[in-house]
Design a protein around this motif. Structure first.
Motif, short mmCIF file in Angstrom:
data_model
loop_
_atom_site.label_atom_id
_atom_site.label_comp_id
_atom_site.label_asym_id
_atom_site.label_seq_id
_atom_site.Cartn_x
_atom_site.Cartn_y
_atom_site.Cartn_z
N LEU A 1 11.51 43.15 13.55
CA LEU A 1 10.34 42.78 14.35
C LEU A 1 10.65 41.57 15.22
CD1 LEU A 1 7.55 43.37 11.68
CD2 LEU A 1 7.96 44.71 13.76
N LEU B 1 4.71 43.89 19.87
CA LEU B 1 4.43 43.54 18.49
C LEU B 1 2.98 43.82 18.12
CD1 LEU B 1 6.41 40.21 17.99
CD2 LEU B 1 6.73 42.34 16.71
N ALA C 1 4.04 42.14 11.31
CA ALA C 1 4.10 42.19 12.77
C ALA C 1 3.18 41.14 13.39
CB ALA C 1 3.73 43.58 13.26
#
Length: 271
Positions: free
Chosen positions: A61, A74, A125
């Protein structure tokens, strides 16, 4: 007198019919595809000694955050995972379609576990997007768990569950039973490609999970929390084996194949 539990299940089934929720669930499979592609890329980089970060979900991520438009990507990823978590939660409450009564309890527990997993990924995230993610330490968490009564047994149990999940993925890929999750694959060469990607992807992901679970079991047996770890440690363990570089490259490519399969699942998944 109205049955509250039945009313909740009825409401849950109605929610599953929502086209908006189904779209969010499919977006979750896209998010999973992106994540696994990045994980595969990080694994290959780790194999060839070019990795500068951790080859795990958080590291993937962070790689996404550095891409053009990373912040937006994201947030979209977090939204997709949140939608998939909600979908799995509804199945845990309302029941899993196509599952007979004898297996319904197990299917609901599995859906609940997936809801937690996708919820954690959504939260990760968000933390990466907002810059609040910490480095994290599986060893520290394992050490804390070992301090509680029967802690070593709990750590061993966690490891056994993860190993079981790994075996499940390998068997699911080998037997191609993941096709039950799809309403179709388009047929022809495209369909065969989707099935092959699923086979390779499930087996590779299962191997990584098996090694990860093994680290937890080893930590419990030796009472050494430092032997536990996350996905990054599992991949490094693969690299340390005979022919480890080739094995890790193959694992990374397999994980990436699972990512491509997830894109296909976003289209063909039975919802």
């Amino acid at each position: 007198m109205p049955d509250p539990a039945r009313a909740v299940r009825r409401s849950s089934r109605s929610a599953k019919d929502s086209s908006a929720l189904q779209a969010l669930a499919r977006a979750g499979y896209v998010a999973s595809g992106v994540l696994h592609l990045l994980l595969g890329w990080l694994a290959v980089r780790l194999a060839v000694g070019a990795s500068a970060g951790s080859a795990d979900q958080q590291g993937a991520l962070r790689e996404l955050a550095h891409a053009p438009g990373g912040a937006l990507l994201l947030w979209l990823t977090a939204t997709g995972f949140a939608g998939l978590a909600l979908w799995q939660l509804i199945e845990a409450v309302a029941g899993v379609p196509g599952t007979d009564t004898a297996r319904q309890v197990g299917a609901r527990v599995k859906a609940g576990g997936k809801a937690v997993l996708y919820g954690v990924l959504a939260g990760t995230a968000v933390r990466v997007a907002t810059g609040t993610s910490g480095a994290g330490s599986e060893e520290g968490l394992t050490a804390d768990l070992m301090r509680v009564p029967a802690g070593r047994w709990l750590v061993a149990a966690v490891g056994a569950v993860i190993v079981g999940a790994g075996v499940f993925h390998v068997v699911k890929g080998w037997r191609r039973s993941f096709r039950d999750d799809l309403r179709g694959t388009g047929g022809g060469a495209a369909g065969q490609t989707v099935v092959r990607l699923g086979q390779v992807g499930y087996v590779a992901k299962g191997v990584a999970l098996g090694v990860l679970g093994g680290l937890f079991v080893a930590a419990a047996v030796t009472a050494d929390p430092d032997r536990a770890g996350g996905l990054d440690d599992a991949l490094r363990t693969i690299r340390e084996q005979p022919f480890g570089v080739a094995l890790l490259v193959a694992t990374g490519l397999g994980i990436a194949a699972y990512g491509v399969y997830s894109f296909a699942r976003a289209r063909y998944a039975s919802l």
